[in-house]
Design a protein around this motif. Structure first.
Motif, PDB file in Angstrom:
ATOM      1  N   UNK A 133     -12.758 -24.516  10.353  1.00 32.86           N
ATOM      2  CA  UNK A 133     -11.946 -24.471  11.437  1.00 32.86           C
ATOM      3  C   UNK A 133     -12.651 -23.261  12.306  1.00 32.86           C
ATOM      4  N   UNK A 134     -12.627 -23.387  13.699  1.00 32.30           N
ATOM      5  CA  UNK A 134     -13.348 -22.258  14.460  1.00 32.30           C
ATOM      6  C   UNK A 134     -12.332 -22.150  15.549  1.00 32.30           C
ATOM      7  N   UNK A 135     -12.311 -20.659  15.802  1.00 27.55           N
ATOM      8  CA  UNK A 135     -11.557 -20.355  16.901  1.00 27.55           C
ATOM      9  C   UNK A 135     -12.390 -19.856  17.911  1.00 27.55           C
ATOM     10  N   UNK A 136     -12.017 -20.649  19.073  1.00 25.75           N
ATOM     11  CA  UNK A 136     -12.898 -20.639  20.316  1.00 25.75           C
ATOM     12  C   UNK A 136     -12.429 -19.709  21.270  1.00 25.75           C
ATOM     13  N   UNK A 137     -11.421 -19.374  21.171  1.00 25.59           N
ATOM     14  CA  UNK A 137     -10.532 -18.267  22.338  1.00 25.59           C
ATOM     15  C   UNK A 137      -9.721 -17.366  21.447  1.00 25.59           C
ATOM     16  N   UNK A 138     -10.175 -15.962  21.655  1.00 27.09           N
ATOM     17  CA  UNK A 138      -9.488 -14.836  21.222  1.00 27.09           C
ATOM     18  C   UNK A 138      -9.059 -13.749  21.978  1.00 27.09           C
ATOM     19  N   UNK A 139      -8.218 -13.430  22.973  1.00 26.49           N
ATOM     20  CA  UNK A 139      -8.287 -12.668  24.067  1.00 26.49           C
ATOM     21  C   UNK A 139      -7.037 -12.556  24.751  1.00 26.49           C
ATOM     22  N   UNK A 140      -7.132 -11.839  25.698  1.00 30.01           N
ATOM     23  CA  UNK A 140      -5.666 -11.668  26.467  1.00 30.01           C
ATOM     24  C   UNK A 140      -5.265 -12.694  27.362  1.00 30.01           C
ATOM     25  N   UNK A 141      -4.016 -12.958  27.792  1.00 30.46           N
ATOM     26  CA  UNK A 141      -3.424 -13.953  28.490  1.00 30.46           C
ATOM     27  C   UNK A 141      -4.036 -13.960  29.835  1.00 30.46           C
ATOM     28  N   UNK A 142      -4.185 -12.929  30.385  1.00 30.91           N
ATOM     29  CA  UNK A 142      -5.086 -12.726  31.721  1.00 30.91           C
ATOM     30  C   UNK A 142      -6.351 -13.417  31.873  1.00 30.91           C
ATOM     31  N   UNK A 143      -7.135 -13.489  30.644  1.00 30.89           N
ATOM     32  CA  UNK A 143      -8.164 -14.359  30.554  1.00 30.89           C
ATOM     33  C   UNK A 143      -8.130 -15.615  30.268  1.00 30.89           C
ATOM     34  N   UNK A 144      -7.071 -16.175  29.199  1.00 29.12           N
ATOM     35  CA  UNK A 144      -6.830 -17.484  29.199  1.00 29.12           C
ATOM     36  C   UNK A 144      -6.354 -18.256  30.498  1.00 29.12           C
ATOM     37  N   UNK A 145      -5.794 -17.666  31.172  1.00 27.63           N
ATOM     38  CA  UNK A 145      -5.240 -18.465  32.102  1.00 27.63           C
ATOM     39  C   UNK A 145      -6.220 -19.161  33.175  1.00 27.63           C
ATOM     40  N   UNK A 146      -7.455 -18.348  33.306  1.00 29.08           N
ATOM     41  CA  UNK A 146      -8.671 -18.649  34.038  1.00 29.08           C
ATOM     42  C   UNK A 146      -9.644 -19.304  33.321  1.00 29.08           C
ATOM     43  N   UNK A 147      -9.555 -19.458  32.068  1.00 26.08           N
ATOM     44  CA  UNK A 147     -10.474 -19.839  31.182  1.00 26.08           C
ATOM     45  C   UNK A 147     -10.717 -21.376  31.273  1.00 26.08           C
ATOM     46  N   UNK A 148     -12.248 -21.808  31.182  1.00 29.30           N
ATOM     47  CA  UNK A 148     -12.433 -23.264  31.829  1.00 29.30           C
ATOM     48  C   UNK A 148     -12.505 -23.962  30.165  1.00 29.30           C
ATOM     49  N   UNK A 149     -12.695 -23.386  29.192  1.00 27.25           N
ATOM     50  CA  UNK A 149     -12.719 -24.052  27.817  1.00 27.25           C
ATOM     51  C   UNK A 149     -14.021 -24.790  27.813  1.00 27.25           C
ATOM     52  N   UNK A 150     -15.131 -24.535  28.264  1.00 33.52           N
ATOM     53  CA  UNK A 150     -16.313 -25.226  28.031  1.00 33.52           C
ATOM     54  C   UNK A 150     -16.885 -24.885  26.667  1.00 33.52           C
TER      55      UNK A 150
END
Length: 186
Positions: free
Chosen positions: A116-133
């Motif tokens: 399993x791979x965790x592809x996002x680990x960060x703050x809410x402020x960054x997650x809101x604008x994250x594009x998920x590419x």
């Protein structure tokens, strides 16, 4: 979606025992949970020696954890070999459940490791604008620093983005509690 609690976020004491909850423990020793425990191994973005990493793997095997959380993992093509070797050696030691946490999308070769791979680990402020590419459905997302009033919205956003496991928490990995002062009598 599986819930994965990083070392800085603790489940409430009344959280029912279930197979979909993983707790990451920072160091071998006294268990802090009755849930499935993954031992944290810091890969330091590929900067730790294999001998040091394997010493940690062996310590966790002796501790009796259910698997490993390979934290701060390299994400680029150059790190695949050492990570693959770590995963294989962990499996030989009976630790088959492995979560890789580079915190960002990885080189496609990591998908061949069957972890399993965790592809996002960060703050809410960054997650809101994250594009998920570069992510795939089922990847993990760890979102910290979410305002308490927005935790439900954050979990829903994780679901819409296809997270298969992870956590939205108001806790922060950067908060270090101040140790209690102990009076010493002379």
């Amino acid at each position: 979606m599986r819930t994965l609690f990083p070392p800085y976020a603790h489940p409430s004491a009344d959280l029912a025992l279930d197979a979909d909850t993983w707790i990451i423990q920072g160091r071998p020793g006294r268990r802090r949970s009755v849930h499935q425990v993954l031992g944290r191994v810091d890969l330091d973005w590929g900067g730790r020696s294999l001998a040091d990493v394997l010493a940690d793997v062996d310590a966790w095997r002796e501790d009796g954890v259910e698997g490993l959380f390979l934290d701060r993992a390299p994400a680029g093509e150059g790190g695949v070999g050492p990570v693959a070797l770590t995963v294989r050696l962990a499996a030989r030691r009976g630790l088959h459940r492995v979560v890789l946490n580079p915190g960002v999308p990885t080189h496609p070769l990591y998908r061949d490791l069957n972890v399993r791979i965790c592809t996002f680990d960060g703050p809410w402020s960054a997650y809101q604008g994250w594009d998920g590419d570069g992510v795939q459905p089922g990847d993990g997302h760890i979102v910290h620093g979410v305002p308490t009033a927005l935790l439900t919205a954050a979990r829903r956003l994780m679901g819409r983005r296809g997270a298969g496991f992870g956590l939205a928490t108001d806790a922060s990995p950067f908060f270090v509690p101040v140790p209690e002062q102990v009076a010493v009598e002379s």
